[in-house]
Scaffold this active site. Structure first.
Site, PDB file in Angstrom:
ATOM      1  N   GLU A  90      20.898  -9.423  10.356  1.00  0.00           N
ATOM      2  CA  GLU A  90      21.250  -9.939  11.537  1.00  0.00           C
ATOM      3  C   GLU A  90      20.404  -9.398  12.711  1.00  0.00           C
ATOM      4  OE1 GLU A  90      25.754  -9.725  11.436  1.00  0.00           O
ATOM      5  OE2 GLU A  90      25.378  -9.336  13.538  1.00  0.00           O
ATOM      6  N   CYS A 122      27.253 -10.233   7.979  1.00  0.00           N
ATOM      7  CA  CYS A 122      27.259  -9.085   7.216  1.00  0.00           C
ATOM      8  C   CYS A 122      27.310  -9.593   5.669  1.00  0.00           C
ATOM      9  CB  CYS A 122      28.597  -8.486   7.352  1.00  0.00           C
ATOM     10  SG  CYS A 122      28.641  -7.578   9.163  1.00  0.00           S
ATOM     11  N   THR A 163      31.189   1.459  15.864  1.00  0.00           N
ATOM     12  CA  THR A 163      30.663   1.341  14.466  1.00  0.00           C
ATOM     13  C   THR A 163      29.318   0.651  14.124  1.00  0.00           C
ATOM     14  OG1 THR A 163      32.159  -0.906  14.381  1.00  0.00           O
ATOM     15  CG2 THR A 163      33.368   1.205  13.748  1.00  0.00           C
ATOM     16  N   ARG A 210      41.376  -9.834  17.441  1.00  0.00           N
ATOM     17  CA  ARG A 210      42.399  -9.871  16.117  1.00  0.00           C
ATOM     18  C   ARG A 210      42.084 -11.104  15.392  1.00  0.00           C
ATOM     19  NH1 ARG A 210      48.127  -7.221  18.053  1.00  0.00           N
ATOM     20  NH2 ARG A 210      47.089  -5.178  18.849  1.00  0.00           N
ATOM     21  N   THR A 212      39.426 -11.802  13.991  1.00  0.00           N
ATOM     22  CA  THR A 212      38.598 -11.023  13.167  1.00  0.00           C
ATOM     23  C   THR A 212      39.283 -10.835  11.820  1.00  0.00           C
ATOM     24  OG1 THR A 212      38.523  -8.837  14.030  1.00  0.00           O
ATOM     25  CG2 THR A 212      36.782 -10.499  14.905  1.00  0.00           C
ATOM     26  N   HIS A 245      33.210  -5.136   2.019  1.00  0.00           N
ATOM     27  CA  HIS A 245      32.643  -5.310   3.055  1.00  0.00           C
ATOM     28  C   HIS A 245      33.463  -4.077   4.239  1.00  0.00           C
ATOM     29  CE1 HIS A 245      30.490  -5.856   7.068  1.00  0.00           C
ATOM     30  NE2 HIS A 245      31.674  -6.211   7.564  1.00  0.00           N
ATOM     31  N   LYS A 250      39.896   1.010   8.275  1.00  0.00           N
ATOM     32  CA  LYS A 250      41.284   0.298   7.777  1.00  0.00           C
ATOM     33  C   LYS A 250      41.112  -0.691   6.943  1.00  0.00           C
ATOM     34  CE  LYS A 250      43.817  -1.288  11.418  1.00  0.00           C
ATOM     35  NZ  LYS A 250      44.347  -0.952  12.466  1.00  0.00           N
ATOM     36  N   ASN A 277      29.405   0.856  10.218  1.00  0.00           N
ATOM     37  CA  ASN A 277      29.088  -0.372   9.727  1.00  0.00           C
ATOM     38  C   ASN A 277      27.636  -0.748   9.496  1.00  0.00           C
ATOM     39  OD1 ASN A 277      29.518  -3.173   8.919  1.00  0.00           O
ATOM     40  ND2 ASN A 277      30.738  -3.745  10.579  1.00  0.00           N
ATOM     41  N   SER A 307      30.709 -12.775   8.690  1.00  0.00           N
ATOM     42  CA  SER A 307      31.460 -13.573   9.723  1.00  0.00           C
ATOM     43  C   SER A 307      30.658 -15.052   9.816  1.00  0.00           C
ATOM     44  CB  SER A 307      31.437 -13.032  11.167  1.00  0.00           C
ATOM     45  OG  SER A 307      32.220 -11.896  11.262  1.00  0.00           O
TER      46      SER A 307
END
Lengths: 357, 135
Positions: A90, A122, A163, A210, A212, A245, A250, A277, A307
């Site tokens: 991207e 991603c 990230t 959130r 996501t 991914h 977390k 990331n 995404s």
């Protein structure tokens, strides 16, 4: 419409595998505490230690070239036999003009080749791999090169800035007989879920915070992984390694536990705490780190997430060709351990965040 | 606009493709079609390994037009293991001190861009060798 629980996995006519692989991670590291220092944020809950940052003369084209050269060194084939060079990202340097033609020219794959750039947040890299499986598996090509590489963007001060990192990997796909890991089967799961996006002329992406999580990352990854395992009559304990991914530390750990994997199975391919990331390259550098150490006849489950949204799941089995081939090029940790820490000001300069006019 | 020139030079710039003289086996870079050693025709393409060592170097603080964003940067005379000597930028130096004789390897990097709207120019640079075992 209902979700069909009896979905066939994606399996080509001819068996396909990874003939060569190569990682690339740039040298510079921006610690998360440095981003927190500048934006006066707390350092208690930082999701990673540090992220990899591209140098002034690096972009998705140059990083893809190096990863591709590493993949070719491992495969030891004539690059003119490659019939497709596909780069998923991207952060393609040009809006119009393929990354892939520069990469193909640099590695000696031109002119008898397909070349194209892929885009799906991603998962653009695993998407290119899926297509390469079809290209080789249908016998249209003997070899196809799929790359996932990014120099990810994050708005200054945004949670993404901690990230969003640079790096990725290249995979040369070819006939299973000469592969270091055979692709046993794959499966893709996609829906229209707007959790993260960047409009055409915008510099930085927007994300649904959130949103996501549950309907996006967790739903797509668990659906893709469960469908593939079910169709292959496999369970988490059949795999030595699993790579998801990894947008933060977390999410992949949690999705692993939800699916029934142990932290031990996730550990080797979990690089996000030390490189960040790397978007289209995120799950793929996890795979190169696993291939760097895996024994022959081990099973690996790879599940990407992009995404927008979708997941590609792949089941791989390593072969006896892996141990000798992996020493032919730099390994993932050769790049990770080559580390120069930079401060936020240097990062701002490297990423063009300082405007000169 | 120098698009045609960049296009003509792409093979040597992206991948260090030079020539080998079919008469005296001398390796030639940049390609010049006539062997500088024996003056015979030499048009056989040759892929250099990209490995070499720093013969000499200097640091540029006042960069020419198009290279300002990278200044200060280091330019070196690099002696390739196959023989030819060429001039190139060093990159990815980090905190490592540069020394004459330092082993380096070729990487393809962004050299410059022709302004905000122009093309991006890629080509060879050299960096400290990533792993010594690559010899």
């Amino acid at each position: 419409m209902t979700e069909n629980q009896d979905v066939p996995i994606l399996k080509p006519i001819r068996d396909v595998g990874i003939v060569g692989y190569g990682a690339y991670i740039p040298r510079y590291r921006l610690p998360a505490r440095e981003v927190a220092r500048v934006w006066k944020a707390g350092t208690g809950g930082l999701s990673i230690e540090e992220k990899a940052v591209a140098g002034l003369d690096e972009d998705v084209i140059t990083m893809s070239i190096e990863a591709a050269r590493n993949a070719l060194d491992r495969a030891d084939i004539d690059p003119s036999e490659i019939r497709a060079v596909w780069v998923g990202s991207e952060s393609h340097p040009y809006a119009v003009k393929p990354t892939s033609t520069v990469v193909a020219e640099s590695i000696g794959a031109t002119p008898h080749t397909q070349a194209a750039d892929w885009e799906f947040a991603c998962k653009a890299g695993t998407e290119a791999m899926q297509a390469a499986i079809g290209f080789v598996g249908s016998d249209m090509a003997h070899f196809a090169l799929a790359i996932g590489m990014d120099t990810a963007q994050g708005r200054p001060g945004d949670p993404l800035e901690y990230t969003a990192a640079a790096g990725g990997a290249a995979f040369l796909l070819g006939p299973a007989e000469i592969s270091l890991a055979v692709i046993e089967g794959s499966y893709s799961y996609a829906t229209d879920t707007p959790d993260f996006f960047r409009r055409a002329e915008e510099k930085y992406p927007e994300h649904g915070e959130r949103f996501t999580g549950e309907p996006a990352y967790f739903k797509h990854i668990t659906s893709a992984a469960e469908t593939l395992m079910q169709a292959m009559d496999s369970s988490p304990s059949d795999f030595q390694h699993v790579i998801f991914h990894q947008p933060n530390t977390k999410f992949p750990k949690r999705v692993g536990r939800l699916l029934g994997f142990t932290d031990e199975q996730i550990k080797t391919g979990l690089l996000v705490p030390i490189i960040g990331n790397v978007y289209a390259g995120s799950s793929l550098v996890g795979l190169t780190a696993v291939l760097d150490v895996a024994e022959p006849d081990e099973r690996i489950l790879l599940v990407s997430y992009g995404s927008g949204a979708g997941s590609d799941a792949m089941s791989l089995r390593t072969t006896t060709l892996l141990p000798e081939r992996r020493d032919r090029a730099p390994k993932t940790y050769d790049y990770i351990s080559r580390r120069t820490e930079i401060d936020y000001a240097t990062y701002a300069r490297y990423h063009g965040k300082i405007t000169m006019k | 606009m120098e698009i045609s020139r960049h296009w003509r030079l792409k093979r040597q710039r992206y991948a260090l493709i030079g020539e080998v003289c079919p008469h005296c086996q001398k390796k030639i870079f940049p390609p010049r079609d006539i062997c500088p050693e024996c003056s015979e025709d030499a048009r056989t393409l040759y892929q250099f390994s990209g490995r070499g060592e720093v013969y000499s170097y200097t640091t540029v603080y006042q960069a020419p037009s198009g290279y300002e964003a990278n200044a200060p940067y280091t330019v070196a005379l690099v002696k390739l293991v196959e023989g030819p000597m060429l001039t190139a930028q060093l990159t990815d130096l980090g905190d490592e001190p540069i020394e004459v004789g330092m082993p380096v390897e070729m990487v393809t990097r962004k050299l410059r861009s022709d302004g905000e709207r122009g093309m991006l120019v890629y080509g060879y640079k050299f960096r400290p060798r990533l792993i010594e075992a690559s010899e």
